[in-house]
Design an enzyme around this catalytic site. Structure first.
Site, PDB file in Angstrom:
ATOM      1  CB  ALA A 141     -50.762 -66.426  30.585  1.00  0.00           C
ATOM      2  CB  ALA A 143     -45.352 -70.690  31.329  1.00  0.00           C
ATOM      3  CB  SER A 144     -42.784 -75.058  31.649  1.00  0.00           C
ATOM      4  OG  SER A 144     -41.872 -74.028  31.959  1.00  0.00           O
ATOM      5  CB  ALA A 146     -46.192 -70.239  37.425  1.00  0.00           C
ATOM      6  CB  VAL A 148     -50.805 -65.364  34.951  1.00  0.00           C
ATOM      7  CG1 VAL A 148     -51.233 -63.976  35.430  1.00  0.00           C
ATOM      8  CG2 VAL A 148     -49.283 -65.510  35.036  1.00  0.00           C
ATOM      9  CG  ASP A 303     -37.727 -64.962  28.614  1.00  0.00           C
ATOM     10  OD1 ASP A 303     -37.383 -65.101  27.428  1.00  0.00           O
ATOM     11  OD2 ASP A 303     -38.640 -65.610  29.146  1.00  0.00           O
TER      12      ASP A 303
END
Length: 538
Positions: A141, A143-144, A146, A148, A303
């Site tokens: 995965a 994201a902006s 970090a 994973v 979130d």
């Protein structure tokens, strides 16, 4: 000057991307923009010969303003994605419809290469990757901020057995990229606030500062780990909710290691149903878990969408990604609980009284006129199918009504309300006919019964008495300083110092004498007030 040039260059590029998505200024904000900027909007949509093919903005055809803005922000990269997510929590700034559209803004970016990831892990943990992990996967995965990886730890003294873990790694150079874009945001906010009075009511500099503070927290993964650890402690005895355990030995500012979760993504409804999970129970569970965290603990995952939730084999909800958290104090918790319960009972006068008791609405306003305004918003929802009724959206409408009665915006309550909208969406994805109010009532009722019990009120009174005692303990010191200051000012000093007129010194001395004569009465009044407060609570 150099800062202005850099900021203008970055903002010009951003304006052209926004312009090509027809999202330069959403309709809700255009009245706040200087006329010169509005006149330049058509120029932002032009493509220059060297810019190549048109960006993928054709998919915006037929989209509304919020969807076009979300698409443009995603194209602009990490800082703008975070800006959009932040604005989604502030309907008081951009309007409820635009904020609702921005909640769908996805924080997904292509992963960065494995060699860079391994280097960052080694730098963050101070050891070669192969000494720390026996296995490290490709990114699962991204994201902006970090990405994973899945990994397996090597045995150590503190953990003699190997364990499956998830490793979160900050993007390389992300601090500088965010720093550059935030510099541009601050410059634009300062320019607008300084030169365009109508936009000052939006407090643009304050908005950017809040965003900067939030991003700063997300740039230190130790802080996210601490949030996970705190929530894990809070929910340790909750039957239907759990948080992954943090591996502190393998966690640093840029790397965070946590327990690997074996579960089904909350977004995969078909897989959940095939595994035999009770979808109605999951709908109730997600609502009640969120309300427990907010009301009982005052600390909630802000979130909590499907992408950040899993369901394990035991049917428990497991939350991940604790980069955005919310906190509300005891007074706000009581305020929200009583409001929601009052709405469930349709007791609008009591809901109005709560606003006035909390000091959120000026005492000069009419309590009954306020109750009437609340009724006008809430009554239309009763009698409608449960699937059409949103508690979060109702609260948003109530907050709009309160603005008419000069209630100041409270960001922590708005964040709670926006999270509630997201959680409701998860519940209805599990069970389209889920009744939000039926799920919420037992949690709110139990919380109020506990907090309104005599024991709880005695505790609150004791805490108030302790705070009052601390204030009173400092009072003699403050008064003594005032006396010394008055005497000092009355004295002559050298020719380079300060000197006051004798008549002024006399008036200071007279005031000091009056204070000393009144002092016992002041102490007596404070004691009587404290006793009266305690008597009312009991």
């Amino acid at each position: 000057m150099l800062r202005a040039v850099r900021s203008l260059a970055r903002l010009t590029r951003a304006a052209r991307v926004l312009g090509r998505h027809d999202a330069l200024f959403p309709l809700e904000l255009r009245e706040e923009m200087p006329a010169i900027l509005l006149a330049l909007m058509p120029l932002a949509k032009l493509r220059l010969p060297w810019e190549g093919t048109r960006e993928d903005a054709n998919g915006d055809a037929g989209a509304n303003a919020g969807e076009r803005l979300a698409s443009a922000l995603a194209a602009l990269g990490p800082a703008y994605i975070k800006l959009g997510q932040f604005l989604a929590t502030r309907p008081d700034i951009i309007g409820p419809e635009l904020a609702s559209d921005l909640t769908s803004l996805q924080d997904k970016l292509p992963p960065f290469p494995m060699p860079e990831a391994r280097q960052l892990i080694e730098e963050g943990l101070g050891k070669p990757v192969d000494e720390i992990f026996s296995f490290l996967s490709e990114p699962i995965a991204a994201a902006s901020i970090a990405q994973v990886h899945r990994a397996k730890t090597r045995a150590s003294e503190s953990h003699p057995e190997e364990r499956d873990v998830a490793v979160k790694v900050l993007r390389p150079g992300i601090e500088k990229r965010f720093g550059d874009d935030l510099e541009s945001f601050f410059w634009a906010a300062e320019f607008i606030e300084r030169n365009h009075a109508p936009a000052r009511r939006l407090r643009p500099v304050e908005i950017v500062q809040t965003l900067a503070d939030s991003v700063k927290l997300e740039m230190d993964l130790r802080l996210e780990a601490a949030a996970m650890s705190e929530m894990a402690e809070n929910t340790a005895k909750d039957a239907g909710f759990r948080v992954p355990q943090i591996d502190w030995e393998r966690t640093s500012k840029r790397v965070m290691t946590m327990e690997w979760i074996e579960g089904i993504p909350a977004s995969d409804r078909a897989a959940l149903a095939a595994a035999g999970h009770d979808m109605k129970r999951l709908g109730t569970q997600v609502i009640q878990s969120f309300l427990l965290h907010a009301m009982r603990d005052g600390f909630f995952h802000a979130d909590m969408h499907q992408g950040n939730l899993f369901v394990d084999a035991e049917g428990r909800l497991v939350a991940v990604d604790f980069g955005i958290m919310g906190r509300i104090g005891p007074n706000e918790r009581r305020f929200m609980a009583e409001i929601l319960y009052g709405l469930i009972m349709r007791d609008y006068v009591r809901v109005a009284e709560i606003h006035f008791e909390a000091g959120y609405v000026p005492g000069s306003k009419s309590k009954y006129a306020f109750a009437q305004a609340l009724r006008s918003v809430a009554e239309p929802i009763f009698g409608r199918p449960a699937r059409e009724v949103s508690m979060g959206k109702l609260l948003a409408q109530l907050f709009q009504v309160t603005e008419q009665f000069d209630m100041r915006t409270r960001p922590e309550l708005i964040l709670l309300q926006k999270t509630m909208v997201v959680v409701e969406g998860v519940a209805r994805d599990f069970d389209p006919d889920h009744n939000i109010w039926e799920s919420a009532e037992p949690v709110l009722k139990a919380w109020m019964a506990e907090r309104m019990a005599p024991e709880a009120r005695i505790e609150e009174a004791a805490a108030g008495a302790m705070q009052l005692g601390r204030m009173m303990s400092h009072l003699p010191e403050v008064l003594d300083r005032a006396e010394r200051t008055a005497r000092l000012l009355a004295e002559n000093v050298d020719e380079d110092g300060v000197r006051i007129h004798p008549s002024s010194a006399e008036r200071i001395a007279e005031a000091q004498e009056r204070r000393e004569r009144r002092s016992p009465l002041v102490w007596l009044a404070i004691g009587a007030l404290g006793a009266l407060l305690l008597a009312n609570l009991l």
